[in-house]
Design a protein around this motif. Structure first.
Motif, PDB file in Angstrom:
ATOM      1  N   GLU A 129       0.804  -1.216   0.000  1.00 27.50           N
ATOM      2  CA  GLU A 129       0.000   0.000   0.000  1.00 27.50           C
ATOM      3  C   GLU A 129       0.845   1.277   0.000  1.00 27.50           C
ATOM      4  O   GLU A 129       0.313   2.378  -0.013  1.00 27.50           O
ATOM      5  CB  GLU A 129      -0.934   0.001   1.211  1.00 27.50           C
ATOM      6  CG  GLU A 129      -1.926  -1.150   1.230  1.00 27.50           C
ATOM      7  CD  GLU A 129      -2.825  -1.161   0.004  1.00 27.50           C
ATOM      8  OE1 GLU A 129      -3.461  -0.131  -0.297  1.00 27.50           O
ATOM      9  OE2 GLU A 129      -2.871  -2.209  -0.677  1.00 27.50           O
ATOM     10  N   LEU A 130       2.150   1.127   0.009  1.00 29.18           N
ATOM     11  CA  LEU A 130       3.019   2.306  -0.077  1.00 29.18           C
ATOM     12  C   LEU A 130       2.859   3.060  -1.387  1.00 29.18           C
ATOM     13  O   LEU A 130       3.362   4.178  -1.524  1.00 29.18           O
ATOM     14  CB  LEU A 130       4.487   1.888   0.094  1.00 29.18           C
ATOM     15  CG  LEU A 130       4.971   1.712   1.537  1.00 29.18           C
ATOM     16  CD1 LEU A 130       6.346   1.057   1.553  1.00 29.18           C
ATOM     17  CD2 LEU A 130       5.011   3.048   2.278  1.00 29.18           C
ATOM     18  N   HIS A 131       2.156   2.464  -2.340  1.00 27.05           N
ATOM     19  CA  HIS A 131       1.944   3.160  -3.611  1.00 27.05           C
ATOM     20  C   HIS A 131       1.229   4.497  -3.420  1.00 27.05           C
ATOM     21  O   HIS A 131       1.354   5.391  -4.256  1.00 27.05           O
ATOM     22  CB  HIS A 131       1.153   2.269  -4.578  1.00 27.05           C
ATOM     23  CG  HIS A 131      -0.267   2.009  -4.153  1.00 27.05           C
ATOM     24  ND1 HIS A 131      -1.288   2.889  -4.409  1.00 27.05           N
ATOM     25  CD2 HIS A 131      -0.821   0.965  -3.481  1.00 27.05           C
ATOM     26  CE1 HIS A 131      -2.424   2.406  -3.919  1.00 27.05           C
ATOM     27  NE2 HIS A 131      -2.162   1.239  -3.337  1.00 27.05           N
ATOM     28  N   TYR A 132       0.476   4.625  -2.324  1.00 26.88           N
ATOM     29  CA  TYR A 132      -0.158   5.913  -2.034  1.00 26.88           C
ATOM     30  C   TYR A 132       0.881   7.034  -1.980  1.00 26.88           C
ATOM     31  O   TYR A 132       0.592   8.183  -2.311  1.00 26.88           O
ATOM     32  CB  TYR A 132      -0.886   5.863  -0.689  1.00 26.88           C
ATOM     33  CG  TYR A 132      -2.132   5.019  -0.639  1.00 26.88           C
ATOM     34  CD1 TYR A 132      -3.320   5.453  -1.239  1.00 26.88           C
ATOM     35  CD2 TYR A 132      -2.149   3.804   0.037  1.00 26.88           C
ATOM     36  CE1 TYR A 132      -4.476   4.689  -1.172  1.00 26.88           C
ATOM     37  CE2 TYR A 132      -3.298   3.027   0.110  1.00 26.88           C
ATOM     38  CZ  TYR A 132      -4.468   3.482  -0.495  1.00 26.88           C
ATOM     39  OH  TYR A 132      -5.605   2.723  -0.434  1.00 26.88           O
ATOM     40  N   TYR A 133       2.064   6.694  -1.525  1.00 27.35           N
ATOM     41  CA  TYR A 133       3.102   7.693  -1.278  1.00 27.35           C
ATOM     42  C   TYR A 133       4.234   7.617  -2.312  1.00 27.35           C
ATOM     43  O   TYR A 133       5.378   7.928  -2.014  1.00 27.35           O
ATOM     44  CB  TYR A 133       3.668   7.496   0.134  1.00 27.35           C
ATOM     45  CG  TYR A 133       2.633   7.713   1.193  1.00 27.35           C
ATOM     46  CD1 TYR A 133       2.321   8.995   1.641  1.00 27.35           C
ATOM     47  CD2 TYR A 133       1.927   6.633   1.735  1.00 27.35           C
ATOM     48  CE1 TYR A 133       1.341   9.201   2.602  1.00 27.35           C
ATOM     49  CE2 TYR A 133       0.945   6.832   2.702  1.00 27.35           C
ATOM     50  CZ  TYR A 133       0.653   8.116   3.122  1.00 27.35           C
ATOM     51  OH  TYR A 133      -0.318   8.316   4.073  1.00 27.35           O
ATOM     52  N   SER A 134       3.905   7.226  -3.535  1.00 30.70           N
ATOM     53  CA  SER A 134       4.937   7.020  -4.560  1.00 30.70           C
ATOM     54  C   SER A 134       5.760   8.279  -4.804  1.00 30.70           C
ATOM     55  O   SER A 134       6.983   8.202  -5.004  1.00 30.70           O
ATOM     56  CB  SER A 134       4.296   6.541  -5.862  1.00 30.70           C
ATOM     57  OG  SER A 134       3.354   7.492  -6.354  1.00 30.70           O
ATOM     58  N   ARG A 135       5.134   9.453  -4.771  1.00 29.92           N
ATOM     59  CA  ARG A 135       5.884  10.685  -5.062  1.00 29.92           C
ATOM     60  C   ARG A 135       6.793  11.076  -3.899  1.00 29.92           C
ATOM     61  O   ARG A 135       7.789  11.780  -4.106  1.00 29.92           O
ATOM     62  CB  ARG A 135       4.928  11.837  -5.395  1.00 29.92           C
ATOM     63  CG  ARG A 135       4.031  11.549  -6.588  1.00 29.92           C
ATOM     64  CD  ARG A 135       3.423  12.779  -7.193  1.00 29.92           C
ATOM     65  NE  ARG A 135       2.710  13.651  -6.259  1.00 29.92           N
ATOM     66  CZ  ARG A 135       2.046  14.745  -6.628  1.00 29.92           C
ATOM     67  NH1 ARG A 135       1.995  15.092  -7.919  1.00 29.92           N
ATOM     68  NH2 ARG A 135       1.411  15.480  -5.735  1.00 29.92           N
ATOM     69  N   VAL A 136       6.466  10.636  -2.704  1.00 27.82           N
ATOM     70  CA  VAL A 136       7.353  10.841  -1.560  1.00 27.82           C
ATOM     71  C   VAL A 136       8.510   9.854  -1.615  1.00 27.82           C
ATOM     72  O   VAL A 136       9.671  10.212  -1.403  1.00 27.82           O
ATOM     73  CB  VAL A 136       6.575  10.692  -0.236  1.00 27.82           C
ATOM     74  CG1 VAL A 136       7.518  10.688   0.964  1.00 27.82           C
ATOM     75  CG2 VAL A 136       5.553  11.823  -0.089  1.00 27.82           C
ATOM     76  N   ILE A 137       8.201   8.609  -1.928  1.00 27.04           N
ATOM     77  CA  ILE A 137       9.211   7.550  -1.900  1.00 27.04           C
ATOM     78  C   ILE A 137      10.237   7.700  -3.023  1.00 27.04           C
ATOM     79  O   ILE A 137      11.433   7.450  -2.825  1.00 27.04           O
ATOM     80  CB  ILE A 137       8.519   6.173  -1.951  1.00 27.04           C
ATOM     81  CG1 ILE A 137       7.761   5.944  -0.638  1.00 27.04           C
ATOM     82  CG2 ILE A 137       9.528   5.045  -2.182  1.00 27.04           C
ATOM     83  CD1 ILE A 137       6.799   4.786  -0.662  1.00 27.04           C
ATOM     84  N   ASP A 138       9.791   8.136  -4.208  1.00 22.46           N
ATOM     85  CA  ASP A 138      10.767   8.334  -5.289  1.00 22.46           C
ATOM     86  C   ASP A 138      11.356   9.744  -5.276  1.00 22.46           C
ATOM     87  O   ASP A 138      12.144  10.100  -6.152  1.00 22.46           O
ATOM     88  CB  ASP A 138      10.170   7.988  -6.656  1.00 22.46           C
ATOM     89  CG  ASP A 138       9.073   8.962  -7.118  1.00 22.46           C
ATOM     90  OD1 ASP A 138       8.924  10.052  -6.531  1.00 22.46           O
ATOM     91  OD2 ASP A 138       8.368   8.619  -8.087  1.00 22.46           O
TER      92      ASP A 138
END
Length: 304
Positions: free
Chosen positions: A208-217
């Motif tokens: 569910e980390l895909h919610y935060y894709s722009r933070v993670i990348d």
């Protein structure tokens, strides 16, 4: 630890109070009439629930007591506990529903709504004291503690993950403030969180980390303002706060950027202000903003 507590909590409270004047206003309106100074100095649920959390930890010898936390949150909602003037004037719908379920006798683990429509920023805005608690705890306790405290009012995994990313960034700032620039610390904290989550969380949760894709990348930091949302959705709030932190060079500048994004400005500014306070320190907070803060003595007392 005490300095970090005071710096972070005051940084949060000032952001909350400064941003309250812009809450609900559009970015377009604020372009023509920006908030530049403290208005009434009233802090809202962001600061109140953070103080409830910190007071619970301090008064329970730095042990987590989930029932005590819910009792204090309920006391805030019903009686104005930990408010600047003894009155509650801003309540998130998901938080209110969870507390009403609690006072109605629901089991603790069933109080919070769990669907995707209840992913507001109500647990993110109050989670910082848990990071202070975790500073002296084993790494293995981090995920469970953050998840459980978030889930008192916001039980969806999106809220847990947002709180975890935020706490990891706060931890990185506390540990390495003197070694790296703030933008680097944000990246290090997020990278650390992703690595830890792969080890301690269920695979379904990690997915569910895909919610935060722009933070993670880390792409969020290079986005234009037009692509930054400042709504009450937890993902938007975290993105906006990190964007403000990465693209400014002082507490004042960071907070003015956060506030004048509009919409849920008080919470965006509270989240950004908490991390800016930890990084830049108490002396970086404009004196006139501190002077205009209502009931500052309560905040300082709870911080110890």
């Amino acid at each position: 630890m005490t300095n970090y507590i005071l710096n972070g909590i005051l940084g949060l409270a000032v952001g909350d109070a400064l941003g309250y004047a812009a809450q609900g206003k559009t970015r377009e309106i604020l372009k023509f009439a920006p908030v530049l100074e403290m208005k009434r100095g009233l802090w809202s649920d962001d600061t109140s629930l953070t103080l409830c959390t910190l007071a619970s930890l301090r008064e329970n010898d730095w042990r987590l007591n989930y029932v005590d936390l819910m009792e204090r949150f309920s006391k805030w909602l019903e009686y104005g506990y930990m408010t600047p003037e003894g009155t509650v004037f801003d309540v998130g719908a998901t938080t209110q529903r969870a507390l009403q379920n609690y006072t109605g006798g629901a089991p603790l683990e069933q109080c919070a709504p769990r669907n995707q429509w209840n992913c507001g920023n109500g647990s993110l805005m109050r989670i910082l004291p848990i990071e202070f608690y975790l500073q002296a705890r084993p790494e293995a306790d981090r995920y469970e503690s953050i998840r459980n405290v978030s889930a008192l009012t916001h039980a969806h995994i999106c809220c847990t993950l947002g709180c975890y990313l935020y706490c990891a960034v706060a931890s990185e700032i506390i540990a390495h403030r003197d070694l790296f620039k703030l933008a680097t610390l944000l990246i290090r904290g997020v990278n650390r969180a992703v690595t830890e989550l792969a080890q301690v969380a269920d695979a379904d949760d990690v997915s569910e980390l895909h919610y935060y894709s722009r933070v993670i990348d880390h792409s969020v930091y290079d986005l234009p303002e037009s692509e930054i949302e400042s709504s009450g959705y937890i993902v938007d709030t975290l993105e906006a706060a990190l964007w403000c932190l990465a693209n400014t060079n002082s507490y004042r500048e960071c907070l003015l950027w956060a506030v004048n994004l509009g919409d849920d400005a008080d919470t965006v500014a509270a989240v950004a202000g908490s991390l800016a306070g930890v990084y830049y320190g108490y002396d970086s907070i404009p004196h006139e903003w501190l002077a205009g803060l209502k009931n500052m003595e309560t905040i300082v007392r709870v911080c110890g």
